[in-house]
Scaffold this motif. Structure first.
Motif, short mmCIF file in Angstrom:
data_model
loop_
_atom_site.label_atom_id
_atom_site.label_comp_id
_atom_site.label_asym_id
_atom_site.label_seq_id
_atom_site.Cartn_x
_atom_site.Cartn_y
_atom_site.Cartn_z
N LYS A 138 0.84 -1.20 0.00
CA LYS A 138 0.00 0.00 0.00
C LYS A 138 0.87 1.25 0.00
O LYS A 138 2.00 1.23 0.49
CB LYS A 138 -0.86 0.03 1.27
CG LYS A 138 -2.00 -0.96 1.23
CD LYS A 138 -3.13 -0.43 0.40
CE LYS A 138 -4.29 -1.42 0.43
NZ LYS A 138 -5.38 -0.99 -0.41
N LEU A 139 0.31 2.35 -0.52
CA LEU A 139 1.01 3.62 -0.37
C LEU A 139 0.99 4.01 1.09
O LEU A 139 0.10 3.63 1.82
CB LEU A 139 0.32 4.71 -1.20
CG LEU A 139 0.26 4.52 -2.71
CD1 LEU A 139 -0.15 5.81 -3.37
CD2 LEU A 139 1.58 4.05 -3.27
N ARG A 140 1.96 4.82 1.48
CA ARG A 140 2.02 5.19 2.89
C ARG A 140 2.05 6.69 3.06
O ARG A 140 2.86 7.38 2.44
CB ARG A 140 3.27 4.61 3.54
CG ARG A 140 3.26 3.11 3.57
CD ARG A 140 4.65 2.61 3.78
NE ARG A 140 4.69 1.17 3.67
CZ ARG A 140 5.79 0.49 3.45
NH1 ARG A 140 6.93 1.12 3.31
NH2 ARG A 140 5.75 -0.81 3.36
N GLY A 185 -0.85 23.30 -2.31
CA GLY A 185 -1.92 22.69 -1.51
C GLY A 185 -1.96 21.18 -1.59
O GLY A 185 -3.04 20.59 -1.58
N PHE A 186 -0.80 20.54 -1.64
CA PHE A 186 -0.77 19.06 -1.72
C PHE A 186 -1.24 18.41 -0.42
O PHE A 186 -1.99 17.46 -0.42
CB PHE A 186 0.65 18.56 -1.99
CG PHE A 186 1.12 18.74 -3.40
CD1 PHE A 186 0.61 17.96 -4.41
CD2 PHE A 186 2.09 19.67 -3.70
CE1 PHE A 186 1.06 18.10 -5.72
CE2 PHE A 186 2.56 19.82 -5.00
CZ PHE A 186 2.04 19.04 -6.01
N ARG A 187 -0.64 18.90 0.69
CA ARG A 187 -0.89 18.25 1.97
C ARG A 187 -1.91 19.05 2.76
O ARG A 187 -1.91 20.29 2.73
CB ARG A 187 0.41 18.12 2.77
CG ARG A 187 1.53 17.45 2.01
CD ARG A 187 1.66 15.98 2.35
NE ARG A 187 0.65 15.13 1.77
CZ ARG A 187 0.72 14.57 0.55
NH1 ARG A 187 1.76 14.75 -0.20
NH2 ARG A 187 -0.26 13.81 0.12
N PRO A 188 -2.81 18.37 3.47
CA PRO A 188 -3.87 19.10 4.18
C PRO A 188 -3.40 19.73 5.49
O PRO A 188 -2.47 19.22 6.12
CB PRO A 188 -4.89 17.98 4.46
CG PRO A 188 -4.08 16.72 4.53
CD PRO A 188 -2.90 16.91 3.63
N LEU A 222 -4.78 19.13 -3.79
CA LEU A 222 -4.81 18.21 -2.65
C LEU A 222 -4.66 16.77 -3.14
O LEU A 222 -5.29 16.38 -4.13
CB LEU A 222 -6.14 18.36 -1.87
CG LEU A 222 -6.23 17.49 -0.62
CD1 LEU A 222 -5.28 17.96 0.47
CD2 LEU A 222 -7.65 17.45 -0.08
N CYS A 223 -3.84 16.01 -2.45
CA CYS A 223 -3.58 14.61 -2.83
C CYS A 223 -4.89 13.82 -2.82
O CYS A 223 -5.54 13.69 -1.78
CB CYS A 223 -2.61 14.02 -1.82
SG CYS A 223 -2.42 12.26 -1.94
N VAL A 224 -5.28 13.29 -3.97
CA VAL A 224 -6.56 12.59 -4.06
C VAL A 224 -6.55 11.29 -3.24
O VAL A 224 -7.58 10.78 -2.84
CB VAL A 224 -6.94 12.34 -5.55
CG1 VAL A 224 -6.13 11.22 -6.16
CG2 VAL A 224 -8.43 12.08 -5.70
N PHE A 249 -7.26 18.89 -7.23
CA PHE A 249 -6.48 17.85 -6.54
C PHE A 249 -5.43 17.24 -7.45
O PHE A 249 -5.51 17.32 -8.67
CB PHE A 249 -7.38 16.78 -5.91
CG PHE A 249 -8.41 16.21 -6.83
CD1 PHE A 249 -8.07 15.22 -7.70
CD2 PHE A 249 -9.71 16.68 -6.81
CE1 PHE A 249 -8.99 14.69 -8.55
CE2 PHE A 249 -10.66 16.16 -7.67
CZ PHE A 249 -10.30 15.17 -8.54
N CYS A 250 -4.46 16.63 -6.80
CA CYS A 250 -3.39 15.95 -7.53
C CYS A 250 -3.81 14.51 -7.77
O CYS A 250 -4.26 13.84 -6.84
CB CYS A 250 -2.10 15.98 -6.69
SG CYS A 250 -0.78 14.97 -7.40
N ASP A 251 -3.68 14.04 -9.00
CA ASP A 251 -3.94 12.62 -9.30
C ASP A 251 -2.76 12.03 -10.07
O ASP A 251 -2.91 11.11 -10.86
CB ASP A 251 -5.25 12.48 -10.10
CG ASP A 251 -5.16 13.11 -11.49
OD1 ASP A 251 -4.12 13.70 -11.83
OD2 ASP A 251 -6.14 13.00 -12.25
N ALA A 252 -1.57 12.59 -9.80
CA ALA A 252 -0.41 12.27 -10.64
C ALA A 252 -0.02 10.79 -10.63
O ALA A 252 0.47 10.28 -11.63
CB ALA A 252 0.78 13.13 -10.22
#
Ligand code: SF4
Length: 464
Positions: A10-12, A194-197, A254-256, A451-454
């Protein structure tokens, strides 16, 4: 429940930060409770700094382990004289490794007194800035971006911490949320993309509090005010709350994955409740990838909301086909891939009486390496499932993250250059369906460009 705790592959999430200022509140104690709520964002270490104490000194305690390991007697924190506190939970990322010296908040002395920094995210130009400072004689004691920020602040000729940060911020490239204190005030900063909340709340009885997620506010009885804007600096001090936009032309990315997997279901992001978003992802997944089946089940814990949405939409019974053992150590501390894979067997078990002879839809929030899916499908089939249809409530992950989320190299991603049939064959699934990005966007009810969906699209908002 550790929603962010990784099963294999999983991503962390990298970290959680919080901190606040109030005249008459047990700030260290409240910060400890907020850290409990943010525990899913990092289980490797925890720390709190609070003050000002005698001689304007900051008290600090940090250590490896969970919040409960580092602060076993949280009631003792009520005795710490302080108006402000900053807290941090960490998952180690990249260079930072698992070295105890990288635990945060980081505290050091500079010409205006003490300075403590906690951060979540990753600076893309950290190496470049570090080299520049080292050439000027700076000596680093940790690998953290927090120390880099502290060095840059200390080198400014500015009279106040705010002014120093205003000078430094435009030089930082990447994804970050910082919470900083000099013992006089607490300052929250959010990167210009605004990537991280990072959100703001009012404490009952006066004062303010910042946290990576709103679930922390509920834990300490604080009332959510708003999310910080990208590029905004918020200062909490004796006079209350001051805000200033310090980055020109900010944007929101924002990171999706916060919605899909990282954030706790009781948190709200951009005004959306995470649990409700995940349920909607599940509903849309059922419409986009219908399949004949007898039951629907979710991979505990982060996929349960999406699985319940799927079951509701497909008019199939939702069953708890998998049970998670909550007392097994975290899989990511096991060093080898093989050991990590074995960890899944120890951690999850299928309920034979539920799956035997059934066609099962197994909903998961994402697939990264595919190792978890492979193990889970084996477990289900060993328990007698006649079919296992894998349904994923996000698109295929095809790119690495450069913004503070620990992802494998793209070549290790199962969806990199593979289609759905190939992934199904590799995981042993009878069929597989990924939710499209268009449906993710529709579930969020937000414009696509906020949001970011990269890692799904390889469209990186900032050049890595
Ligand atoms: Fe989140 Fe993926 Fe963007 Fe990284 S690349 S910030 S994990 S959406």
């Amino acid at each position: 429940m550790h929603y962010g705790v990784a099963f294999a592959g999983k991503l962390r999430e990298a970290c959680g930060v919080c901190g606040g200022f109030a005249d008459d509140q047990p700030m260290a104690f409240l910060t400890c409770f907020a850290l409990y709520a943010l525990q899913h964002r990092g289980q490797e270490s925890a720390g709190i700094t609070a003050g000002p104490g005698e001689g304007r000194k900051l008290w600090i305690k940090r250590g490896l382990g969970l919040v409960s390991d580092v602060f076993p007697d949280s009631a003792d924190l009520k005795g710490i004289v302080c108006k402000l506190a900053v807290g941090h939970v960490r998952y180690p990322y990249g260079l930072e490794g698992r070295d105890p010296e990288n635990t945060q908040p980081l505290k050091l002395r500079y010409r205006h007194g003490e300075l403590a920094v906690a951060h979540n995210g990753k600076l893309l130009n950290a190496l470049e800035l570090r080299e520049e400072l080292e050439c000027q004689g700076a000596i680093f004691q940790t690998d953290t971006d927090s120390e880099l920020l502290a060095h840059m602040v200390a080198r400014q000729g500015s009279e106040s911490l705010e002014e120093a940060l205003v000078e430094v911020m435009p030089r930082l490239k990447g994804a970050f949320a910082f919470v900083v204190t000099d013992g006089r005030k607490v300052i929250g900063l959010r990167d210009g993309f605004g990537f991280r909340p990072l959100s703001l709340a009012a404490l009952e009885g006066g004062g303010y509090f910042l946290a990576s997620e709103t679930c922390a506010f509920d834990t300490i009885g604080a009332t959510f005010i708003r999310d910080l804007e990208p590029g905004e600096m918020v200062v909490l001090d004796e006079e209350g709350l001051h805000s200033r936009q310090i980055i020109d032309n900010p944007s929101t990315n924002l990171c999706v994955f916060e919605y899909i997997y990282f954030a706790r279901p009781d948190s709200n992001l951009q005004g959306r409740n995470v649990h409700l978003v995940r349920r909607e992802l599940g509903r849309r997944l059922a419409r986009e990838h219908p399949v004949e089946a007898d039951i629907v089940s979710g991979v505990p814990d982060s996929s349960i909301a999406a699985a319940s949405g799927f079951a509701e939409e497909a008019e199939l019974p939702y069953e708890m086909a998998l049970v998670k053992n909550r007392y097994i150590g975290r899989t990511f501390i096991k060093p080898t891939q093989k050991m990590r894979e074995e960890g899944v067997d120890i951690k999850l078990n299928a309920v034979r009486k539920i799956v035997e002879g059934k066609r099962v839809v197994l909903v998961d929030d994402s697939i990264v390496r595919g190792t978890t899916s492979l193990k889970l499908i084996r477990i289900m089939k060993r328990a007698g499932a006649t079919k296992v249809h894998l349904r994923i409530s996000s698109p295929p992950v095809i790119g690495s993250c450069y913004y503070g989320i620990d992802t494998p190299d793209k070549h290790d991603l199962i969806a990199y250059k593979r289609n759905a049939e190939e992934i199904a064959a590799m995981t042993g699934a009878d069929s597989i369906g990924f939710l499209s990005m268009a449906e993710v966007v529709a579930s969020l009810e937000l414009p696509k460009d906020v949001f970011c969906d990269a890692c799904f699209s390889c469209n990186y908002p900032v050049e890595p």
